[in-house]
Every structure is written in structure tokens, then in C-alpha cells.
Design a protein around this motif. Structure first.
Motif, PDB file in Angstrom:
ATOM      1  N   VAL A   6       0.659  -1.273  -0.155  1.00 36.54           N
ATOM      2  CA  VAL A   6       0.082   0.114  -0.086  1.00 36.54           C
ATOM      3  C   VAL A   6       0.869   1.184   0.198  1.00 36.54           C
ATOM      4  CG1 VAL A   6      -1.806   1.433   0.993  1.00 36.54           C
ATOM      5  CG2 VAL A   6      -2.019  -1.169   1.102  1.00 36.54           C
ATOM      6  N   VAL A  30      -3.137   7.380  -0.429  1.00 36.56           N
ATOM      7  CA  VAL A  30      -3.147   6.101  -0.152  1.00 36.56           C
ATOM      8  C   VAL A  30      -3.846   5.138  -1.237  1.00 36.56           C
ATOM      9  CG1 VAL A  30      -3.437   4.479   1.609  1.00 36.56           C
ATOM     10  CG2 VAL A  30      -3.200   6.930   2.221  1.00 36.56           C
ATOM     11  N   SER A  31      -2.892   4.575  -1.768  1.00 36.71           N
ATOM     12  CA  SER A  31      -3.559   3.606  -2.884  1.00 36.71           C
ATOM     13  C   SER A  31      -2.820   2.210  -2.673  1.00 36.71           C
ATOM     14  CB  SER A  31      -3.073   4.243  -4.261  1.00 36.71           C
ATOM     15  OG  SER A  31      -1.645   4.299  -4.178  1.00 36.71           O
ATOM     16  N   GLY A  32      -3.668   1.125  -3.070  1.00 33.62           N
ATOM     17  CA  GLY A  32      -3.228  -0.264  -3.128  1.00 33.62           C
ATOM     18  C   GLY A  32      -4.325  -1.207  -3.636  1.00 33.62           C
ATOM     19  N   ILE A  35      -7.788  -0.023  -2.200  1.00 32.53           N
ATOM     20  CA  ILE A  35      -7.550   0.910  -1.356  1.00 32.53           C
ATOM     21  C   ILE A  35      -7.401   2.332  -2.320  1.00 32.53           C
ATOM     22  CG2 ILE A  35      -6.353   2.000   0.583  1.00 32.53           C
ATOM     23  CD1 ILE A  35      -5.538  -1.132   1.326  1.00 32.53           C
ATOM     24  N   VAL A 104      -7.674  -0.358   4.828  1.00 21.44           N
ATOM     25  CA  VAL A 104      -6.271  -1.262   4.652  1.00 21.44           C
ATOM     26  C   VAL A 104      -6.712  -2.505   5.198  1.00 21.44           C
ATOM     27  CG1 VAL A 104      -3.799  -1.268   5.202  1.00 21.44           C
ATOM     28  CG2 VAL A 104      -5.070   0.963   4.374  1.00 21.44           C
ATOM     29  N   VAL A 116       0.598  -6.657   5.749  1.00 15.51           N
ATOM     30  CA  VAL A 116       0.557  -5.534   4.725  1.00 15.51           C
ATOM     31  C   VAL A 116       1.966  -4.623   4.698  1.00 15.51           C
ATOM     32  CG1 VAL A 116      -0.314  -3.727   6.141  1.00 15.51           C
ATOM     33  CG2 VAL A 116      -0.729  -3.516   3.971  1.00 15.51           C
ATOM     34  N   LEU A 118       3.195  -0.885   4.097  1.00 21.31           N
ATOM     35  CA  LEU A 118       3.058   0.365   3.970  1.00 21.31           C
ATOM     36  C   LEU A 118       4.358   1.309   3.309  1.00 21.31           C
ATOM     37  CD1 LEU A 118       1.144   1.316   7.479  1.00 21.31           C
ATOM     38  CD2 LEU A 118       0.336   0.550   5.318  1.00 21.31           C
TER      39      LEU A 118
END
Length: 735
Positions: A6, A30-32, A35, A104, A116, A118
Motif C-alpha cells: 500500500v 493512499v493507494s493499493g 484501497i 487497509v 501489509v 506500508l
């Protein structure tokens, strides 16, 4: 397990004020997988010990005075109980907040693997963001690094950077470069890291080389010769005029422009570890925070794929557990970001003051954005094979090898390819007294282990408890038996037995030409080789040294040629190296020294492919007079070195014995399960006095060392921890 990544991107935004652009804050994205969130993060200024700093403004607000005071107490390690969590929650709210964090945690990919990554990404010169320990983020219930339901990795992604490198298919080579001396008080934490590294090396996790008092030029030389996969630098660090600098042994500190050519002199390493102040963050110039990229980020941007650095001091227990879990996970083939997360989790659970100290959050992992979450630095299956062979050959065994820096430093001179004039063919570790209890056999095993990991072929002759080689015939049979063992271990063919023709009266048991041996099945070939060597040993008569040497050299050359195509770490530069234990006890000493006295830099090999010889001996006992005469005749001549095999120097003893205490090796007894370490405020003078009691004898590791360590624990000079039990307890609570 591959942690889903993420990205948390921060892009600075500006506003006009007095006709000038002024930083107003950042846009956070915030991208994933599944998300997506974006919001604005304002900037504010706070006073921290009289220094005005720009920082993100926590969404929801936080009084500037309170924030400035908190940052001051964090810097001076004087936090009140709970303030570390308060700081972590502020960081969490700046980048994530509860709503985004819930998204998330609920993402399908995150739920599937219970973890995850970050990945924090912003412009390299964003000093106001680099100054903060984002690894300490706290969601109000748990530090993210120790989340009970989720493995959370936090990485600092540097825009651009190099392409993803291939995984290493052998134990990685680690160059440990110290700007000062390992026994300096300020360097001691780095020296203890080196102790952990030696323990990993004993377990086969890596091959290491340590150099002290390193300059920028000597760093380049060692990188060129050793070609390390990982370079660990221990030095003083500072930031001057916006540039991160390291103080090596040079007169002036050096920055990235000098470091990069040195680090890449033997090819770009996979990773660099910086144990240096301010290497993972910006610094102050003239009382103001300077917009500058940390030295770690600069190295990534210039082409180093992975850089681990620290933003502040790390306690010894936290550093120890972080390092152990990180290295062990990497060697098992775990992706590097996951390994770092497990290391940080270990450091956090061991910290007895996580509510008031941030040491567990200080290590920071910088990576290039082309490095995927799934990148595994080491191919565990391929690397493990070499280590298993080393253990079967009894080259790797506990406890941690210590000392002998002068002797180990000569190994590079065995393979000086560019200058044959400085190449060594014989290294004789000699003492003009008894060598009992000085670890000579262990020294040869360690040399053999190092040589194997570097792509050479160690032939260990000894120890011989009852019947050392009585003549030259016994010596060559022992060498050829060792080659046959190596051939069997690596599943290659030993097809050259020209040495047998050194005895013109010997009748082989079956055809032993290269063609005949190559035509046999591996089982039949092994049987024929062993049958002939047994018969050759039993043959009567002595061998002519000149006739024998040339034929033996041909066999050593042929086997090295076969192994040169056996895959990493072997190559065209692969050499056989003979390691002979306590040769003063050998009846074969006279013809052996006669051969070595004639061959100079070539050892038992040829000018094209030397086969160096390293032996230990006393010049006082048994046939020591012959050893003494040989050393006096050839000391100082090209191709020969005669380092003394004596008790450890006090510097070697102080550092080395502490390395042993860091790595339990007799785990069946409670006192041997403990990890012993000196308290941070214990001076080097006190340590010198304590370890001087052991007399510099390596054999003291068997008992006297632990008696001393326990006494030092009782008088509160040392502390003791059971790391394995602590980690096992944690795993039971957090499977």
C-alpha cells in the motif's frame, strides 16, 4: 508470504505569501489493492529546544507547544510514560487515520495474508518528513509494528533508484567496515552487531570480512577484492550544509559522491547497512532543519537497491533481536520488507520501555521503487546446499570464531590475481612454544569455511590424534582423499590421479586414466579411486618430492577446473587450498617443507593455477627445529608469510569473547542459554581488565568465559537475557 503493498504518497503543496512560494503542507494519497484515499495534510511550525521545525499538522489538531515539547523529550530520551504512544498516534493520524486504516485492514489481499507493507514515498529532499520516526505509528491500541492481528512492514521508498537485482544463490558476502577500532566505546554497538554477524556466519547465513580503521580508499580496495553483496559501515555520521557525511579514518568526512565509487568498485552491492548517526534522517545546519535527502536515500537514488539506516540510537537488546530476526528471515528466503517487519516486531516485544523509548522504531529500510514486495535477497534452497556441505566437511561448528585478525587478513593475498609478485603460496602460523589450547585446528576450519564460501576448495589435513602423516606418500593420499570427498559432496567427477604415477613401481587396481575413470558410473568411479588410494598408501618406498609435486599439481589443477563450472560461488578463479594442522608432529615434514621451499607463490600448484598451503606449527615441540629453520630461511621472501600463532591480543579477546556471549551454543545448560552483554555505561578499561583474566586463550570459551560472564552479571556489569525463550513466548501469543 508476499505482503500486499500500500503506497502512501506525499506531494508538497505551496501557497503564495509575500510574493514567495511557502510550503503549506502535503497532499496525501493512499493507494493499493482495493484501497484509494486522498486528503490534505497541513504544515505547521513548532519550537523544539529553541529550533523552529516544520512538521505535519495532525488532522484533528494538536497544540504546537505540546508537540514541540514532545519532540524535545523524544530527542533527549526523557519521555514520560505513554508519550511514545502519543507520538505514534500523531504520526498515524497524519498519514492514515482510523477510517483509512480500517480500509487497509479490510482489503481482501491484506486479510488473505494477515499482513501489509506500508510503502512511504515522497521527494528525497523532504527533510521535514524524513525527520520523523514513521515506523513508530500507533493506532491507539497497538503500535503498528507489533499489531497482534497483522504483520505490518513500513518501508521508505525512494523515487527512481535501480532495477530489481537477482536473488543471491549462495550465502551472501558481507563486508563489515569500521571507521575506527572495534574496541572504541563509541563504536562498541557496531562491534556487537559484528558479533551477531559472526554468529550468522557460523550458521552459514553469510560469509563476512571485517576491516577496521577503514579509509575511503581502503573501502574501495576491499570492495573490489571481496566483491561483497552487503556492505555494513560503522562510523560517526553528521549532516553538514545539507549533505550526509560519514567520518571514516580519513582526515575529512566523506559523502555520497565519494562513497558510491568505493562501494561499487567490485560491482554494485545488493544492500548497504549504515550504523551511523543521522544516516537515516536529515540534520540541522545553523540551528535550522535543512531540506536535504538522508544519506541512505541518496545511496538508493544512486543505485544501491536496499539501504538500512538508523534515525537514532538503538538499545543493545532491541538491536540484537531486530538483527537476528531480520537476517534469519532473509536467509530463509523471506522477502526483505517482510523480514524487516519481523525484525522490528522482535525488537518491540523485547523492549522493556516501549512506552518511553523509541529505539525499536529507529531502524529504517530505504528501497528503490523498482524493488517489489516479493523480492527475496537470497535463494534459500541454493544457498543452503553450500552450507550443508560445509557442515558435513566439519568446517563450520560452534562457538563463534574469534580473533586471529592478522592471519585472516592474509587470505586475500592468496588470490592477488592482478599482481603475482604479492601473491602468497605458503602461510605458516607458527609459535616458538606449545600451541595447545590456542585454537589452531579451529583456525584452519574457519579459514576453510571462508574459502569455501568464497568459491575455493579447502583440503583440511588433520587433526591427526594418533597417527599423523609419516611420509610424503601419506600426505598426497590424504589430499586426494579430500578431493574425492569434495567431488562426492558436489556431485562432480574426480578423474585425474596422475599422482599415482609418482611411484613407478605402483600397479593400479584397474585403469585410472582420465578417460577410464570418466567412463565409469559415479559409484564405480568412487570405488576405484578409493581402492587405488588405499593400495597406494600401503606401497613400500618413499616418493621423490620433485616427481611427486608436478603430478600432484596436475591433479589439483584438473579438479579445480572441474569445479570451476559447478556454479556459484565457483568460477575460473577457483583454487584448491591445502590446510595442514600441527605439521611439527608429522613424519612427512621434511619432504613437505622441501617442496614448499621450491615453489614460492605457487604452493602445491602451478603458476597458472596455484594451490596455496596454510599450516600451523610449533617451532619448539617435536620436529619444531625443522619448522624454525624453514621460517628463518624464507621469512621475508616473496610468496611466504609467517604470522605468529599466539594468545589473543587484549583487543581481540575483549571483542571476540563478547561475540561468543551473544550467541548461545550449549543450549542444554541454563547458563549457556543466556545472551550476556555489557551494560552501555561500562567503560572499555573495565572490560579490558575483566577479559584479561582469561589469558587470551580461545579454549576459555568452553567454561571459564561463562563463569566470568555470570560473575559480571551478578555484580551488574553485564545483563543476561534468554532471547530464544522470549521470542518463543511471543510466537505462542502471536502465532
Amino acid at each position: 508470504m508476499v505482503l500486499p503493498r500500500v503506497f502512501i504518497d506525499l506531494v508538497p503543496r505551496y501557497e503564495k505569501m509575500d510574493e514567495q512560494d511557502r510550503k503549506a503542507g502535503w497532499t496525501v494519497t493512499v493507494s493499493g489493492p482495493g484501497i484509494a484515499a486522498q486528503y490534505e495534510l497541513d504544515r505547521r511550525e513548532v519550537s523544539c529546544d529553541g529550533v523552529v521545525r516544520g512538521v505535519p499538522a495532525r488532522r484533528g489538531g494538536m497544540p504546537a507547544d505540546d508537540l514541540g515539547d514532545l519532540l524535545s523529550r523524544l530527542a533527549t530520551k526523557s519521555c514520560l510514560d505513554g508519550e511514545v504512544q502519543h507520538y505514534g498516534r500523531w504520526l498515524f493520524d497524519c498519514l492514515l487515520g482510523l477510517e483509512t486504516w480500517a480500509s487497509v485492514r479490510q482489503a481482501l489481499d491484506v486479510v488473505a495474508v494477515k499482513g501489509v507493507e506500508l510503502a512511504l514515498r515522497w521527494p528525497p529532499d523532504e527533510a521535514e518528513l524524513h525527520q520523523l520516526s514513521w515506523e513508530a505509528m500507533h493506532d491507539g491500541r497497538n503500535a503498528l509494528a507489533g499489531h497482534p492481528d497483522l504483520l505490518v512492514a513500513i518501508s521508505r521508498v525512494v523515487p527512481a533508484g535501480p532495477d530489481e537485482p537477482p536473488s543471491i544463490t549462495r550465502p551472501p558476502k558481507v563486508l563489515f567496515a569500521v571507521g575506527g577500532s572495534l574496541d572504541e566505546d563509541t563504536i562498541r554497538p557496531g562491534a556487537m552487531f559484528m558479533g551477531l554477524l559472526k554468529a550468522f556466519e557460523m550458521d552459514g547465513y553469510c560469509s563476512s570480512k571485517a576491516v577496521q580503521g577503514v579509509t575511503i580508499d581502503s573501502l574501495a580496495w576491499h570492495c573490489k577484492q571481496f566483491q561483497p553483496d552487503i556492505v555494513h559501515i560503522v562510523a560517526h555520521g553528521e549532516v553538514v550544509d545539507g549533505e550526509g557525511l560519514l567520518q571514516l579514518a580519513d582526515r575529512d568526512p566523506v559523502g555520497v559522491d565519494s562513497l558510491m565509487p568505493a562501494l561499487t568498485a567490485g560491482g554494485a552491492p545488493l544492500a548497504v547497512v549504515l550504523s551511523a548517526c543521522q544516516s537515516g534522517g536529515p540534520g540541522l545546519t545553523g540551528g535550522k532543519l535543512v531540506d536535504a535527502s538522508p544519506l541512505a536515500a541518496e545511496l538508493v537514488a544512486r543505485g544501491i537497491p536496499i539501504v538500512s539506516a538508523v534515525a537514532g540510537a538503538v538499545s543493545e537488546p532491541a538491536c540484537r533481536l531486530y538483527t537476528k530476526q531480520l537476517v534469519e528471515a532473509v536467509y530463509r528466503g523471506v522477502p526483505v520488507v517482510e523480514a524487516a517487519a519481523k525484525g522490528r516486531r522482535a525488537a518491540l516485544q523485547q523492549s522493556g520501555s516501549s512506552s518511553t523509548q523509541l529505539d525499536w522504531a529507529m531502524p529504517a529500510l530505504f528501497v528503490g521503487e523498482e524493488l517489489s514486495s516479493s523480492f527475496r535477497p537470497v535463494d534459500a534452497a541454493a544457498a543452503g546446499r553450500l552450507v550443508d556441505i560445509a557442515k558435513r566437511l566439519r568446517l563450520s561448528e560452534p562457538p563463534v570464531f574469534i580473533g586471529r585478525n592478522a592471519i585472516m587478513g592474509l587470505l586475500d593475498d592468496l588470490f592477488e590475481y592482478e599482481s603475482s609478485s604479492s601473491r602468497l603460496g605458503t602461510i605458516a602460523a607458527v609459535r616458538d612454544a606449545s600451541i595447545k589450547g590456542l585454537g589452531g585446528t579451529r583456525l584452519l576450519r574457519e579459514i576453510g569455511f571462508q574459502l569455501l564460501l568464497r568459491g575455493h576448495l579447502p583440503v583440511l589435513l588433520g587433526p591427526f590424534d594418533t597417527e599423523p602423516p609419516a611420509g610424503l606418500r601419506d600426505v598426497v593420499v590424504e589430499i586426494l582423499l579430500a578431493l574425492e570427498d569434495l567431488a562426492r559432496q558436489f556431485d562432480v567427477s574426480l578423474t585425474s590421479l596422475r599422482t599415482l604415477s609418482a611411484d613407478p613401481r605402483f600397479e593400479p587396481c584397474g585403469e585410472v586414466s582420465e578417460e577410464a575413470l570418466a567412463a565409469l558410473t559415479p559409484e564405480d568411479r568412487g570405488d576405484r579411486v578409493l581402492d587405488n588410494l588405499a593400495a597406494f598408501r600401503e606401497s613400500a618406498g618413499s616418493l621423490d618430492p620433485v616427481r611427486t609435486k608436478s603430478r600432484l599439481a596436475a591433479d589439483l589443477d584438473a579438479f579445480a577446473e572441474v569445479m570451476s563450472t559447478a556454479g556459484d560461488p565457483f568460477s575460473k578463479d577457483t583454487r584448491v587450498v591445502v590446510l595442514a594442522d600441527e605439521v611439527h608432529r608429522w613424519g612427512a615434514l621434511e619432504p613437505l617443507l622441501q617442496i614448499l621451499g621450491r615453489t614460492g607463490r605457487d604452493g602445491l600448484g602451478t603458476a597458472k593455477r596455484p594451490a596455496p598451503v596454510i599450516f600451523t606449527a610449533s617451532s619448539r615441540e617435536h620436529d619444531g627445529a625443522r619448522v624454525k629453520a624453514f621460517s628463518e630461511s624464507y621469512d621475508g621472501k616473496p610468496g611466504y608469510a609467517f604470522p605468529e600463532l599466539d594468545v589473543l591480543t587484549i583487543k581481540e579477546a575483549v571483542v571476540g569473547f563478547q561475540w561468543v556471549l551473544l550467541h548461545p551454543w550449549k543450549k542444554n545448560k541454563p547458563e549457556y542459554r543466556q545472551v550476556y552483554a555489557a551494560k552501555a555505561d561500562v567503560s572499555s578499561e573495565v572490560l579490558d581488565a575483566m577479559f584479561h583474566l582469561l589469558g587470551g586463550r580461545p579454549v576459555a570459551v568452553k567454561r571459564e568465559l561463562y563463569d566470568l560472564a555470570n560473575a559480571l552479571r551478578v555484580n551488574e556489569t553485564f545483563v543476561a537475557n534468554d532471547d530464544e525463550q522470549a521470542w518463543d513466548n511471543y510466537l505462542r501469543l502471536h502465532p
